[in-house]
Design an enzyme around this catalytic site. Sequence first.
Site, PDB file in Angstrom:
ATOM      1  N   SER A   1      -5.132   5.280   9.555  1.00  9.13           N
ATOM      2  CA  SER A   1      -4.341   5.569   8.349  1.00  9.13           C
ATOM      3  C   SER A   1      -3.593   6.864   8.615  1.00  9.13           C
ATOM      4  O   SER A   1      -4.006   7.657   9.471  1.00  9.13           O
ATOM      5  CB  SER A   1      -5.289   5.743   7.154  1.00  9.13           C
ATOM      6  OG  SER A   1      -4.606   6.339   6.070  1.00  9.13           O
TER       7      SER A   1
ATOM      8  N   TYR B   1     -12.677   9.034   3.180  1.00 11.71           N
ATOM      9  CA  TYR B   1     -11.776   8.022   3.754  1.00 11.71           C
ATOM     10  C   TYR B   1     -10.947   8.652   4.888  1.00 11.71           C
ATOM     11  O   TYR B   1     -10.873   8.106   5.992  1.00 11.71           O
ATOM     12  CB  TYR B   1     -10.861   7.450   2.665  1.00 11.71           C
ATOM     13  CG  TYR B   1      -9.884   6.417   3.179  1.00 11.71           C
ATOM     14  CD1 TYR B   1     -10.289   5.102   3.408  1.00 11.71           C
ATOM     15  CD2 TYR B   1      -8.553   6.753   3.440  1.00 11.71           C
ATOM     16  CE1 TYR B   1      -9.398   4.152   3.896  1.00 11.71           C
ATOM     17  CE2 TYR B   1      -7.657   5.816   3.917  1.00 11.71           C
ATOM     18  CZ  TYR B   1      -8.078   4.512   4.140  1.00 11.71           C
ATOM     19  OH  TYR B   1      -7.192   3.577   4.620  1.00 11.71           O
TER      20      TYR B   1
HETATM   21  P1  NAP Z   1      -8.354  -4.630   1.182  1.00 10.74           P
HETATM   22  O1  NAP Z   1      -7.284  -5.510   0.655  1.00 10.74           O
HETATM   23  O2  NAP Z   1      -9.184  -3.837   0.226  1.00 10.74           O
HETATM   24  O3  NAP Z   1      -9.292  -5.503   2.127  1.00 10.74           O
HETATM   25  C1  NAP Z   1     -10.444  -4.918   2.678  1.00 10.74           C
HETATM   26  C2  NAP Z   1     -11.247  -5.974   3.374  1.00 10.74           C
HETATM   27  O4  NAP Z   1     -12.467  -5.363   3.832  1.00 10.74           O
HETATM   28  C3  NAP Z   1     -11.658  -7.121   2.440  1.00 10.74           C
HETATM   29  O5  NAP Z   1     -11.715  -8.311   3.186  1.00 10.74           O
HETATM   30  C4  NAP Z   1     -13.062  -6.679   2.023  1.00 10.74           C
HETATM   31  O6  NAP Z   1     -13.909  -7.738   1.593  1.00 10.74           O
HETATM   32  C5  NAP Z   1     -13.572  -6.109   3.326  1.00 10.74           C
HETATM   33  N1  NAP Z   1     -14.739  -5.265   3.093  1.00 10.74           N
HETATM   34  C6  NAP Z   1     -14.825  -4.169   2.323  1.00 10.74           C
HETATM   35  N2  NAP Z   1     -16.085  -3.717   2.292  1.00 10.74           N
HETATM   36  C7  NAP Z   1     -16.821  -4.552   3.063  1.00 10.74           C
HETATM   37  C8  NAP Z   1     -18.189  -4.627   3.423  1.00 10.74           C
HETATM   38  N3  NAP Z   1     -19.109  -3.754   2.930  1.00 10.74           N
HETATM   39  N4  NAP Z   1     -18.615  -5.625   4.225  1.00 10.74           N
HETATM   40  C9  NAP Z   1     -17.724  -6.538   4.702  1.00 10.74           C
HETATM   41  N5  NAP Z   1     -16.415  -6.529   4.383  1.00 10.74           N
HETATM   42  C10 NAP Z   1     -15.969  -5.547   3.578  1.00 10.74           C
HETATM   43  O7  NAP Z   1      -7.769  -3.536   2.204  1.00 10.74           O
HETATM   44  P2  NAP Z   1      -6.408  -3.515   3.070  1.00 10.74           P
HETATM   45  O8  NAP Z   1      -5.441  -2.690   2.324  1.00 10.74           O
HETATM   46  O9  NAP Z   1      -6.063  -4.860   3.527  1.00 10.74           O
HETATM   47  O10 NAP Z   1      -6.879  -2.601   4.293  1.00 10.74           O
HETATM   48  C11 NAP Z   1      -7.136  -3.111   5.582  1.00 10.74           C
HETATM   49  C12 NAP Z   1      -7.249  -1.931   6.523  1.00 10.74           C
HETATM   50  O11 NAP Z   1      -6.018  -1.213   6.559  1.00 10.74           O
HETATM   51  C13 NAP Z   1      -8.316  -0.910   6.133  1.00 10.74           C
HETATM   52  O12 NAP Z   1      -8.955  -0.419   7.287  1.00 10.74           O
HETATM   53  C14 NAP Z   1      -7.521   0.197   5.478  1.00 10.74           C
HETATM   54  O13 NAP Z   1      -8.178   1.440   5.560  1.00 10.74           O
HETATM   55  C15 NAP Z   1      -6.246   0.173   6.289  1.00 10.74           C
HETATM   56  N6  NAP Z   1      -5.072   0.746   5.637  1.00 10.74           N
HETATM   57  C16 NAP Z   1      -4.515   0.133   4.567  1.00 10.74           C
HETATM   58  C17 NAP Z   1      -3.385   0.675   3.992  1.00 10.74           C
HETATM   59  C18 NAP Z   1      -2.707   0.043   2.797  1.00 10.74           C
HETATM   60  O14 NAP Z   1      -1.741   0.616   2.268  1.00 10.74           O
HETATM   61  N7  NAP Z   1      -3.149  -1.116   2.332  1.00 10.74           N
HETATM   62  C19 NAP Z   1      -2.827   1.862   4.500  1.00 10.74           C
HETATM   63  C20 NAP Z   1      -3.439   2.463   5.600  1.00 10.74           C
HETATM   64  C21 NAP Z   1      -4.563   1.896   6.165  1.00 10.74           C
HETATM   65  P3  NAP Z   1     -13.875  -8.269   0.035  1.00 10.74           P
HETATM   66  O15 NAP Z   1     -12.699  -9.207  -0.029  1.00 10.74           O
HETATM   67  O16 NAP Z   1     -15.185  -8.952  -0.115  1.00 10.74           O
HETATM   68  O17 NAP Z   1     -13.710  -7.054  -0.828  1.00 10.74           O
END
Ligand code: NAP
Length: 250
Positions: A158, A171
């Site tokens: 990130s 985070y």
């Molecule tokens: P998201 O929509 O919240 O999806 C997170 C995923 O992780 C979901 O499949 C969730 O499962 C799973 N997860 C969370 N806790 C878990 C656990 N205890 N055990 C197993 N699975 C778990 O997040 P996203 O935005 O797609 O983010 C994906 C990655 O990109 C992350 O590493 C995040 O830090 C990074 N990122 C995102 C952004 C952004 O703007 N979106 C920016 C920078 C970095 P459930 O469906 O069951 O909740």
Amino acid sequence: MDTDPRAYSYPQDVLRDRIILITGASDGIGHALALRAASLGAQVILHGRTVAKLEQVYDEIEALDGAPRPSIAVLDLASANGDAYRALADGLANEFGRLDGLVLNASIIGDRYSIEQYDAATWQKVMHVNVTSAFALTQVCLPMLHESDDASVIFTSSSVGRTGRAFWGAYAVSKFATEGLSQVLADEHRHGNIRVNCINPGATRTKMRLEAFPGEDRDALKRPEEILATYIFLLGPDSQGVTGQSFDAQ
Ligand code: NAP
């Protein structure tokens, strides 16, 4: 590297016959990547904690024309112990024998408080889910990655994992640690068949982003499907020799 991975254009079978495990494939970026990878020929293993959501992604992939049938791997990264990681890896080793891709994408955001106010239990949970679980899963998957001719590991960073920012607490620190884990692993495999890199997806329209910025204009954000070119580049054959780097997907 001649081209910018964000502009990578690829043939429709670029991931054919590759076996790729994606964590957090039930939602957001992981979900979009699972669909795209399957549509490009990969045999995708969908990891997550919520069976119903994973089954929905499974059905979406089954409905894609010509995509290999995916698999589901359920493991709650907040509570899994060493035996559970080994059991998951043993199951995958028995079914597939090797892994060509490992995308460590699952994360949680925790609280948006100052360090002074940050809850210690939440701190531990965020570090555990975002860093320790990625270490544990990588460790049990390495024997299967060694079985591949051309393996790629992708960690998820990130922008707050590169420059610290107020109120991003555990985070941000977990993403600094993720960059470090990626670099250490890349250096350990400098001469092998496994490349290791990090991707910062950038602001993307997902439930995590909504949690972090509830008031923002979601329509101004890229959708997960729009930021995948760097992931496909790193998972496919054109990134051979690219390792130890950290990319911005946007
Ligand atoms: P998201 O929509 O919240 O999806 C997170 C995923 O992780 C979901 O499949 C969730 O499962 C799973 N997860 C969370 N806790 C878990 C656990 N205890 N055990 C197993 N699975 C778990 O997040 P996203 O935005 O797609 O983010 C994906 C990655 O990109 C992350 O590493 C995040 O830090 C990074 N990122 C995102 C952004 C952004 O703007 N979106 C920016 C920078 C970095 P459930 O469906 O069951 O909740």
